[in-house]
Every structure is written in C-alpha cells, then in structure tokens.
Design a protein around this motif. Structure first.
Motif, PDB file in Angstrom:
ATOM      1  N   VAL A   1      -3.599  -9.538  -0.954  1.00 56.32           N
ATOM      2  CA  VAL A   1      -2.364  -8.900  -0.504  1.00 56.32           C
ATOM      3  C   VAL A   1      -1.618  -9.849   0.430  1.00 56.32           C
ATOM      4  O   VAL A   1      -2.209 -10.427   1.340  1.00 56.32           O
ATOM      5  CB  VAL A   1      -2.648  -7.554   0.222  1.00 56.32           C
TER       6      VAL A   1
ATOM      7  N   ILE B   1       0.883  -1.171   0.000  1.00 52.57           N
ATOM      8  CA  ILE B   1       0.000   0.000   0.000  1.00 52.57           C
ATOM      9  C   ILE B   1       0.921   1.220   0.000  1.00 52.57           C
ATOM     10  O   ILE B   1       2.124   1.087   0.250  1.00 52.57           O
ATOM     11  CB  ILE B   1      -0.932   0.050   1.244  1.00 52.57           C
TER      12      ILE B   1
ATOM     13  N   GLY C   1      -8.859   1.956   5.120  1.00 50.42           N
ATOM     14  CA  GLY C   1      -9.956   2.892   5.266  1.00 50.42           C
ATOM     15  C   GLY C   1     -11.062   2.278   6.100  1.00 50.42           C
ATOM     16  O   GLY C   1     -11.297   1.074   6.033  1.00 50.42           O
TER      17      GLY C   1
ATOM     18  N   ILE D   1     -14.811   1.953   6.417  1.00 50.18           N
ATOM     19  CA  ILE D   1     -15.934   2.155   5.501  1.00 50.18           C
ATOM     20  C   ILE D   1     -17.213   1.716   6.196  1.00 50.18           C
ATOM     21  O   ILE D   1     -17.347   0.571   6.614  1.00 50.18           O
ATOM     22  CB  ILE D   1     -15.688   1.353   4.198  1.00 50.18           C
TER      23      ILE D   1
ATOM     24  N   MET E   1      -6.338 -10.460   2.815  1.00 50.35           N
ATOM     25  CA  MET E   1      -4.961 -10.435   3.310  1.00 50.35           C
ATOM     26  C   MET E   1      -4.581 -11.842   3.746  1.00 50.35           C
ATOM     27  O   MET E   1      -5.387 -12.546   4.359  1.00 50.35           O
ATOM     28  CB  MET E   1      -4.827  -9.461   4.480  1.00 50.35           C
TER      29      MET E   1
ATOM     30  N   PHE F   1     -13.103  -2.605   7.114  1.00 52.28           N
ATOM     31  CA  PHE F   1     -11.796  -2.010   6.809  1.00 52.28           C
ATOM     32  C   PHE F   1     -11.434  -2.325   5.354  1.00 52.28           C
ATOM     33  O   PHE F   1     -11.238  -3.488   5.001  1.00 52.28           O
ATOM     34  CB  PHE F   1     -10.721  -2.562   7.741  1.00 52.28           C
ATOM     35  N   GLY F   2     -11.357  -1.287   4.531  1.00 48.47           N
ATOM     36  CA  GLY F   2     -10.924  -1.475   3.148  1.00 48.47           C
ATOM     37  C   GLY F   2      -9.426  -1.298   3.045  1.00 48.47           C
ATOM     38  O   GLY F   2      -8.850  -0.481   3.773  1.00 48.47           O
ATOM     39  N   ILE F   3      -8.787  -2.073   2.183  1.00 44.29           N
ATOM     40  CA  ILE F   3      -7.342  -1.920   1.960  1.00 44.29           C
ATOM     41  C   ILE F   3      -7.169  -1.075   0.703  1.00 44.29           C
ATOM     42  O   ILE F   3      -7.511  -1.497  -0.401  1.00 44.29           O
ATOM     43  CB  ILE F   3      -6.628  -3.284   1.851  1.00 44.29           C
ATOM     44  N   ILE F   4      -6.671   0.138   0.891  1.00 46.58           N
ATOM     45  CA  ILE F   4      -6.629   1.135  -0.166  1.00 46.58           C
ATOM     46  C   ILE F   4      -5.168   1.387  -0.547  1.00 46.58           C
ATOM     47  O   ILE F   4      -4.367   1.775   0.293  1.00 46.58           O
ATOM     48  CB  ILE F   4      -7.320   2.438   0.310  1.00 46.58           C
ATOM     49  N   LYS F   5      -4.861   1.128  -1.800  1.00 47.43           N
ATOM     50  CA  LYS F   5      -3.460   1.232  -2.228  1.00 47.43           C
ATOM     51  C   LYS F   5      -3.064   2.675  -2.505  1.00 47.43           C
ATOM     52  O   LYS F   5      -1.990   3.095  -2.187  1.00 47.43           O
ATOM     53  CB  LYS F   5      -3.244   0.380  -3.483  1.00 47.43           C
TER      54      LYS F   5
ATOM     55  N   GLN G   1     -15.087   0.270  -2.786  1.00 47.68           N
ATOM     56  CA  GLN G   1     -13.758  -0.283  -2.565  1.00 47.68           C
ATOM     57  C   GLN G   1     -13.736  -1.797  -2.792  1.00 47.68           C
ATOM     58  O   GLN G   1     -14.502  -2.517  -2.188  1.00 47.68           O
ATOM     59  CB  GLN G   1     -13.350   0.033  -1.112  1.00 47.68           C
TER      60      GLN G   1
ATOM     61  N   GLY H   1      -3.792   2.999   2.724  1.00 43.46           N
ATOM     62  CA  GLY H   1      -3.826   2.258   3.980  1.00 43.46           C
ATOM     63  C   GLY H   1      -5.191   1.655   4.210  1.00 43.46           C
ATOM     64  O   GLY H   1      -5.913   1.348   3.268  1.00 43.46           O
TER      65      GLY H   1
END
Lengths: 196, 196
Positions: B159, A186, A193, A195, B135, B192-196, B130, A191
C-alpha cells in the motif's frame, strides 16, 4: 443486574463517533447521557467522552475544568489539519491528549477511540473478520481499568497501549489510517486491525 | 521468464528482517544479493534495502552515498531508543527516513517494511487470517511503483501511504506495534493488519 456495577457515561457530541461509542457503552449495560453543543453541562458521569473535533474538545476542557475534576475524561480526537490533510495541528512531540491534559490537571485523561472508525465501532468488526479493538493510553491505571471493565460486554476488544505519552503514536496511527481511507486505499469499514 | 523484467535487489544486513525481505523478493522472481557488515560494498542492485538498525543505516548512507546514487534506497528502520523503549531517537517532527534522505540527496529514498514484523513477512500473514501488507512512503513515485511491481508476486500486499513525510507516522505505527509486542499485548506473529 446482580452484582454488576453500571458506570455512568457522559458523551459530549452527538455525531457518528459519539453515537457509536455511546451504543457500545449501552451494549455493555452502562448508563449513557449526551451533551450537545447547546446543552447545559450537568449530570456528568464518572466517564466523560469528548466526542467532538479537537478544537471543540479544547474549548469544552477550558470551560468545564472544574466540572470535570476527578472524572475520567476520554479524548478521541485526531487533531488533523483538515485543510492540508498533511500534518497534525499539535506539536510533533506532543499530542491532543497531552494538550487537553494540561487544561484538565485534576481529571484523569485517557486517549482512546481515535484509532477506530465509527463504522467499525457500530459493526464491532474491522472488515468482516477482525474484532474491533480500542487502544487506550493514560497515566492513570485505575482510569484505564474502569474504562476497559465498562466495555467488557460491549463486543469490542480493549488494549492498553501504555502511558499518556503513547497518545503521540496513537494519533499518528489514527492520522495515517484516515489518510489511507480518504485516498481509498482502505475503506471506512476497514482500517488497521489489531491482531493478537 | 517471458517479458518479465527481474529487478536486482541488494540487501544490507543478514538478520531476520533482511532474510525475510530478501525471500519475498526471491519469491517474486527478483535477483537478490546480500552485503554483510564486513563485506565490500559492490554489485549494488537497482533496489537497495538497508535492513540494519537505524544507527548502522545512517553509517552505511554516509559511507556509500556515491555508490547509492540513483538507487532506490529502502529504509526499514524503527529508530527506537532501545534503552527506554519510550521514544524515538529522531526529531519528533522528522523520521529516520528523512534523516537518511538528507544523507542521500541523489538517491530515491523509500520508507517500507518497518510496519511488518519479520515473522509476518515469512508467513505472509498477520495472525492466521490477514495477508501481510507492506506500507511504503516516498517522494519518488517511480521508486514506489518499481518497489510495488517487484513485490507483485511475492504474496505480500503493498500500500502506498504517500509522500516521505508520512514516514513520521509509519515510524510511530511501527514503534507502537513493537511496544505492544514487547508487552505481550500482541504476538510477534500478529500486529497491525491493514484491512481493506
């Protein structure tokens, strides 16, 4: 300012995190002052942010426990072992926040801001679509309420993650997020978020 | 199917998580079979998903350690104390995945899918913007690669969060996310979204 009560916020540390957090309190029309490592500790506000690495935060707590009495003390640290990047330096069933709270028995300790990278506090976004959310944990409900109220007009969202015991999970969350950024899975503008 | 090699995936458990995970492997054109609690354990694929609560996963591992030899065994559990919702039932410096791995010394244990709510695996989105990201953590690099490759066309992102030791943090992350959903701070379609 009409009926709006500004909160006085004191930030220990003038690094990226301290400045980014301070700007958000200013944006939300609070009064902010900074204390650097060589400055005299005085004029402490109702909310105190320890925006320094964990070992330095511990020393500030030990040295200033009387001055921090009755204050809301916000621990933002991610207590990584920065030599290995493979574990935290606090006991596995505890947290930096709990360790700090044990040094500050007469303060209202809140864990917050450890799950938000500095860049996401500046932009108020995680990536380019998701509002930055500050998660906080504390055993003091009034402290969490004042912290959330003081950030209401900052552009950040705030979520109450529960009692101070949840700092263990917030620190694991922050640790994981940092390891992913360090490995470029990331970016430091992205990171995790939150939501709804 | 041209040169595409399908992977055979066996899922223990027919609940919401098992079905949602299985559908993603089907979407990515793998072969999926299910084993329920009363079924005979046979026809085990190369990837095995233990989509059952932690105590049941431990029992499956103990009973079937020989049948699971050389298999990729995926632990999806969040080992909450569901009476208190205030702690995990595994040692604080360990994880459900590490405990399972100790029962399965000849399997390739991967932690995955514990950070994604079932609804986000079905919709392939966290909230409405998203993409859902799985993970995973494991000490076996080839196992992580096959798992990621097998999900490539599923619509989920994957990821690599590192070694199996990171399961401690993934489980803290999953635990925190569940407590926020249970308290309606986030919805079970978000998180929790994983945002790059």
């Amino acid at each position: 300012m009409g009926g709006i009560k500004m909160t006085k916020v004191t930030i220990f540390g003038k690094g990226n995190m301290g400045k980014a957090i301070g700007q958000n309190f200013v944006d939300a029309r609070n009064e902010v002052n900074y204390i650097g490592s060589d400055d005299t500790v005085k004029n402490i506000g109702e909310i105190v942010i320890l925006a320094v690495p964990y070992p330095a935060a511990l020393k500030i707590a030990e040295k200033n426990s009387e001055k921090l009495e009755n204050k809301i003390v916000v621990d933002i640290t991610n207590p990584l072992n920065f030599e290995t990047w493979n574990e935290l330096v606090v006991p596995a069933n505890s947290s930096a926040a709990a360790e700090l709270a044990s040094k500050l028995p007469n303060s209202k300790v809140v864990k917050a801001f450890n799950t938000t990278f500095a860049a996401t506090l500046v932009s108020k976004q995680v990536g380019d679509k998701q509002q930055t959310t500050v998660m906080m944990a504390s055993d003091d409900e009034t402290a969490k309420k004042l912290l959330a109220d003081s950030l209401k007009e900052s552009g950040l969202a705030v979520v109450d993650a529960g009692a101070l015991k949840r700092a263990r999970e917030l620190e694991a969350f922050g640790f994981l997020q940092m390891t992913l950024a360090a490995k470029e899975k990331i970016s430091w503008n992205g990171g995790f978020g939150i939501i709804k």
